[in-house]
Scaffold this active site. Structure first.
Site: not given
Ligand SMILES: Cc1cc2nc3c(=O)[nH]c(=O)nc-3n(C[C@H](O)[C@H](O)[C@H](O)COP(=O)(O)OP(=O)(O)OC[C@H]3O[C@@H](n4cnc5c(N)ncnc54)[C@H](O)[C@@H]3O)c2cc1C
Length: 391
Positions: A241-243, A246, A363
């Site tokens: 999800e972080e990627r 981003a 990340g």
């Protein structure tokens, strides 16, 4: 991903929020090197923006991840990239594992207030000696009766001076580095937690970033997310999800960089005509536009896989890699067309260039994304396709 009327409605509300609640204060927050996270998050929470794809029983909207991706794009349009980063930590970096694997009690205590904006969250993975190589972190949580006793430190923690709790990755045993870690929710008012220092950065100035120390910090074992020893796996899932966040945020930041450069070169004259009439500039801008469209397409297609419950590791890494690569190239090329004005601290293009630079590092750096993609492709002589995660 096909955008529906509901996606567009959400986009409009988010844009209004950015224009009224963030942009008018962006310069002051950049100057102060902090923004009032509790204040802003309470407003964002009340509007439903902090729990877009979180379960309804904890206050979320219960929508699928495609809506969160639209939100990431809209936060990326804010005049202060640091605020967009801080919001992403709250929604897509510190809370996905808690929402998916946390006990009901833990979710009521920490997830629900993060969704309503009453509590500010942080994610604690990186350490001074371990960023890309997550498996080698040193922070330790030792079992003592019904508690963990935590010792160690975390580095470059977004929201670090304002957060109420941190989703902390720590070693809970000595075994194999991929099987000896757990994710634990640590309230940051706990005895033994200290903010060592607020860090000065190249960009994202409105966001506070800190180094945190944990000295015999006691938290109940029930604050652990899911099973003991599965923290590394949970964090790898959470990174997806972080990627995606981003990559989606980068799409709108890059679009903005291009749009303001078109506007600037239309107004600026050299050799008797607007700069935009130079064919080399037109070609470069068109090429950048094509590259951003490609980034959006891969990011949306990764979101489709994620929404359908598929393994998004390869596609999310490709999206994050491409976002990082374009983050290095496009704002730099745009700034060139602003000439001396682009080099000025206060110009918007220079702020975008500083703010977006982190995309290639945070990340999972570009090189780590390539490592993950290579593993997924089975490129090493040792491994077939879909081998063990690199990060
Ligand atoms: C502003 C900011 C906010 C952040 N927020 C958070 C946060 O909230 N929580 C958190 O946990 N972390 C956070 N981070 C940390 C961030 O995720 C790490 O900086 C990132 O993962 C890289 O780790 P590192 O800095 O230790 O780089 P290193 O691991 O030291 O790597 C340095 C460089 O070496 C290269 N490299 C590394 N490994 C390889 C390899 N295998 N092959 C080829 N090249 C390689 C890459 O170019 C990499 O950038 C933040 C960082 C910044 C700057």
């Amino acid at each position: 991903m096909i955008l529906t009327h509901e996606h567009e409605e959400l986009r409009r509300s988010l844009r209004r929020f950015v224009e009224t609640e963030i942009d008018p204060f962006a310069d002051a927050w950049e100057e102060a090197e902090i923004f009032p996270a509790h204040d802003l998050f309470r407003k964002a929470g009340a509007a439903g923006f902090l729990g877009i794809c979180k379960p309804v029983e904890y206050g979320g909207l219960g929508l699928d991840y495609s809506y969160a991706l639209v939100a990431a794009e809209e936060w990326g349009r804010a005049l202060a990239g640091g605020v967009a980063t801080a919001l992403g930590v709250q929604t897509d970096m510190a809370t996905p594992a808690l929402a998916k694997h946390g006990s009901d009690a833990l979710r009521r205590e920490f997830l629900a207030p993060a969704i309503s904006g009453e509590m500010v969250a942080a994610i604690g993975v990186s350490e001074e000696g371990a960023g890309s190589d997550v498996a080698s972190i040193r922070t330790r949580a030792t079992r003592d009766g019904d508690d963990y006793v935590i010792n160690g430190s975390k580095m470059w923690i977004t929201n670090g001076t304002q957060a109420d709790w941190i989703c902390l990755l720590a070693n809970t045993s000595d075994g194999q580095p991929h099987r000896n870690k757990s994710l634990i929710i640590v309230p940051l008012k706990s005895k033994g937690v200290s903010v060592a220092r607020k860090l000065k950065k190249l960009g994202l100035h409105a966001s506070d970033t800190a180094q945190l120390f944990f000295d015999n910090v006691r938290v109940p074992v029930r604050n652990r997310i899911g099973e003991e020893g599965r923290g590394f796996i949970y964090q790898m899932e959470q990174f997806q999800e972080e990627r995606l966040y981003a990559a989606a945020k980068a799409v709108s930041m890059l679009e903005t960089a291009i749009a303001i450069t078109v506007e600037y070169t239309q107004g600026r004259k050299a050799f008797g005509k607007p700069l935009i009439d130079m064919q080399t500039i037109q070609h470069r801008i068109a090429a950048m536009h094509a590259e951003v469209e490609a980034l959006r397409a891969i990011t949306w297609s990764a979101a489709d896989i994620y929404v359908a419950g598929g393994d998004v590791t390869e596609k999310a890494s490709i999206a994050k890699y491409l976002a990082g690569k374009l983050a290095l190239e496009i704002p730099n090329a745009c700034l060139q067309f602003w000439g001396g004005q682009g080099y000025m601290w206060e110009s918007r293009i220079s702020r975008i260039m500083r703010d977006i630079r982190l995309t290639a590092i945070g990340g999972g750096a570009n090189e780590i994304m390539l490592q993950v993609i290579a593993k997924q492709m089975g490129l090493s002589s040792a491994g077939g396709r879909k081998a063990a995660p690199a990060q």
